[in-house]
Design a protein around this motif. Sequence first.
Motif, mmCIF file in Angstrom:
data_model
loop_
_atom_site.group_PDB
_atom_site.id
_atom_site.type_symbol
_atom_site.label_atom_id
_atom_site.label_comp_id
_atom_site.label_asym_id
_atom_site.label_seq_id
_atom_site.Cartn_x
_atom_site.Cartn_y
_atom_site.Cartn_z
ATOM 1 N N ASN A 185 0.827 -1.199 0.000
ATOM 2 C CA ASN A 185 0.000 0.000 0.000
ATOM 3 C C ASN A 185 0.862 1.250 0.000
ATOM 4 O OD1 ASN A 185 -1.393 2.235 1.749
ATOM 5 N ND2 ASN A 185 -2.967 1.078 0.657
ATOM 6 N N ASN A 197 1.173 3.712 -3.132
ATOM 7 C CA ASN A 197 0.794 5.132 -3.030
ATOM 8 C C ASN A 197 1.951 6.021 -3.448
ATOM 9 O OD1 ASN A 197 -1.793 4.917 -2.215
ATOM 10 N ND2 ASN A 197 -1.412 5.296 -0.044
ATOM 11 N N LYS A 214 2.246 6.016 -7.007
ATOM 12 C CA LYS A 214 1.063 6.638 -7.615
ATOM 13 C C LYS A 214 1.135 8.161 -7.547
ATOM 14 C CE LYS A 214 -3.097 5.980 -5.652
ATOM 15 N NZ LYS A 214 -4.332 5.256 -5.318
ATOM 16 N N ASP A 262 9.012 9.377 -0.748
ATOM 17 C CA ASP A 262 8.919 9.686 -2.190
ATOM 18 C C ASP A 262 9.145 11.172 -2.416
ATOM 19 O OD1 ASP A 262 6.396 11.253 -2.237
ATOM 20 O OD2 ASP A 262 5.494 9.380 -1.501
ATOM 21 N N GLN A 320 -9.727 11.266 1.183
ATOM 22 C CA GLN A 320 -8.715 11.579 0.178
ATOM 23 C C GLN A 320 -8.428 13.052 0.288
ATOM 24 O OE1 GLN A 320 -10.748 9.958 -3.236
ATOM 25 N NE2 GLN A 320 -9.320 8.237 -3.252
ATOM 26 N N VAL A 321 -7.157 13.375 0.177
ATOM 27 C CA VAL A 321 -6.756 14.757 0.419
ATOM 28 C C VAL A 321 -7.530 15.706 -0.474
ATOM 29 C CG1 VAL A 321 -4.817 16.345 0.200
ATOM 30 C CG2 VAL A 321 -4.501 14.077 1.233
ATOM 31 N N GLY A 365 -6.899 7.950 -9.002
ATOM 32 C CA GLY A 365 -7.678 6.758 -8.645
ATOM 33 C C GLY A 365 -7.496 6.432 -7.179
ATOM 34 N N GLY A 366 -8.172 5.406 -6.718
ATOM 35 C CA GLY A 366 -8.052 5.008 -5.292
ATOM 36 C C GLY A 366 -9.362 5.242 -4.570
ATOM 37 N N GLY A 400 -9.430 5.637 -1.054
ATOM 38 C CA GLY A 400 -9.240 6.299 0.245
ATOM 39 C C GLY A 400 -9.254 5.301 1.387
ATOM 40 N N LEU A 450 -4.675 3.608 3.302
ATOM 41 C CA LEU A 450 -3.913 4.001 4.495
ATOM 42 C C LEU A 450 -4.627 3.576 5.771
ATOM 43 C CD1 LEU A 450 -2.444 7.513 3.630
ATOM 44 C CD2 LEU A 450 -1.246 5.338 3.856
ATOM 45 N N SER A 503 6.641 12.899 0.356
ATOM 46 C CA SER A 503 6.139 12.410 1.641
ATOM 47 C C SER A 503 7.030 11.297 2.156
ATOM 48 C CB SER A 503 4.740 11.831 1.483
ATOM 49 O OG SER A 503 3.982 12.604 0.602
ATOM 50 N N PHE A 521 6.339 7.977 4.684
ATOM 51 C CA PHE A 521 5.455 7.166 5.517
ATOM 52 C C PHE A 521 6.328 6.162 6.242
ATOM 53 C CE2 PHE A 521 1.155 8.351 4.405
ATOM 54 C CZ PHE A 521 1.356 9.136 3.265
#
Length: 712
Positions: free
Chosen positions: A456, A460, A463, A490, A509-510, A519-520, A522, A525, A549, A551
């Motif tokens: 995941n 992300n 993506k 990333d 989703q932000v 896509g996605g 939400g 995460l 970001s 994670f």
Amino acid sequence: MSLRRRLLLAFYSGALLAVLIGVLAVYFIVMPSFFDMEDDAARSEVTRVEMAFMQTLTMLHGRSRDWAESQTVQALVAGDDTARPVPPGLESLGGPGLDQVVVIDQHGESHWLLASTVDEVALETLYADYQERFCYPFWGVTLFGGQPYLFSMEQVGECGAVLFAQRLDATMAQELSGITGLPVQLSASSGDLPRGVIVHRLDRGVLSGEFAVRDYNGAPVMRGSVLIDRGVYARGLRSIVWIAVSLLLVAGSIVTLVHMYVGKTVFKRLEALHGTVQRIAQGGNLDLHVRVPGNDELSMLGADFNRMVDSIKDTQRSFAEASERADAANRAKSLFLANMSHEIRTPMTAIIGYSELLENPNLATEERQRYLSVVQQNGDALMALISDVLDLSRIEAGQLRVERQPCQLPVLMKEVLYSHSLKASEKGIDLTLEYLTPVPATLITDPFRLKQILSNLIGNAIKFTDEGSVSVKLRWEEGLQSALHVDVRDTGIGVAEHALPRLFEPFSQVDDSHTRRYGGSGLGLAIARQLARSLNGDIIADSVAGHGSSFRFYIQAMAAENSPRVMPRDALATEVRSQQVPAVQLGGRVLLVEDNEVNRLLVQRILNRAGIEVVEAEHGQQAVDIILKDNRFDLVIMDMQMPVMDGYVAAGAIRDAGYQGAVLALTANVMSDDRRRCLDAGCDDFLGKPVRANKLLAACSRLISGQASSTV
Ligand code: ADP
């Protein structure tokens, strides 16, 4: 009627009753004494009358004695007729009031000198009694002609006598009244005459003392009565009235004081309480509180009421919060449905559209290949979405089970990186894997969940990064609570600061535009964080919008016993990226047991392309029959849900029939429980549907050559 009035009424009635009872008690206790005193007074008055009576009789006796001593009388008694008819001095000696004057001479002959009634018989009886008394003078009461008279018989000579008699009548009664100062009445006797004095209370002011007048022999001949003023009784009555009035005044004052006190200490406070309660009831303002000062039941009631209001307020607040949460959940659900609809329709549009295009027989091979890959990619996206939704619903239902089993960490990492390398290289992004510290070659954890988290985050990162790199860094922390730390960093679009806190909420989703662009659903995460937490770890995000970001997550895990620490150098990006999907050529003989014809055809084609010979069976029973005839298969691929005999039964049955090779379970049930059930039934490995060629061939490769899977 108000409580205050009722209480006042009760107070006054109670006091009145108490006073009444008190007065009655006093009346019944005190009045008998007054009555006794009255009786005594009556008796003493009667005694006075009797004494007056005696005085009159004494006077009569004196008069008769005086007269008997006169010579005229003596001559008359001696037989001198010249003294007749009326001896001198009679008028002066007898005087008014005398009714009978009789002289009895020495021969016993009577001479009625004065007679209101001549009753010879009565006189003879009286004279006989006189003689019986040896002619001694005597006096008293006797009857002449049936009428009572006071008499005095006086001796004259040897046995002669003078009799004076005075009638007992109203005149006598008046005389007695004159002497005693009391109203005296004398009346003829009718019926029994009393012994002693009988008191009659005639009315509230007068009583009569009644007594019998007796003759000289003691026989009652007349009734006498004295009227007496009831002063004692009146005094007693007045005292009781005064007592009653005083008691009433005192009780009234006490009741008034008590009522004032109760009004101040109870009613005033109750009214204050009522006022506040009313204000709360009318205005619904639960911030209001009652104020009942003091330390008694009412103040406790006030405090309890305040507590109740607070608790209602809390409940209301909870209701409001619950309703807000329900609204939010409802909004989230609507948003989710909208997202889902979008998420499902987007790949479905591509799949349906491109499938239609593929119907064209004149397509160039290159174009057909492109269309096919579009269909494939969108199918993958759909699959990922469905898995996410299922995962989340399982997590929310508390059904997430975590397994702990040995897994080869470097192999697992390689697999995950490998599965994303194609996408990264398509986007021209560097995907790197770096070990910052040595890690255990074999880790005890849930490899399936670990892969999910990694996939995941890496997915992300790729993506949301259009250019630059995605780096994955591993660190192993030894200790009592050893943990694996992973940082996925990333250089992508990043996340705005305000959106960071909501990042791990489901369906968030932000930016909605991301949905369309990247896509996605939400969900990724939210699932990843839950998974990390279920492995006793967590995920945190760091990001600067426009600058990428990071994670970072960790999970608590243990190194397998005696597992060496390794720090693979061959995991560098270049190597990962350069890996190409090999053209798989396996060979071997496989028994494919699958009831769905389309799926059977698909698997058969994939296997055939890899050089594998396929024998087909439609259900478990058919597979057992085939094995019984010929068990020289390198692998049995077994669907688990089938008619006649399902895969769970068939897995055991083919072993019983003599098959010794590997069994690969194929099933649409992808929960961990299902996996466990397959392995328990005798399968060696497990593959979820829909079947992907590379995964199927990888599993076949492992099982045919006898390798263990990375996860088992
Ligand atoms: P989705 O399926 O939409 O990716 P996720 O839960 O995985 O769902 O992510 C939620 C949102 O968090 C994404 O839609 C995206 O806006 C943001 N996000 C997640 N990872 C990154 C990242 N690496 N860079 C930028 N934004 C990210």
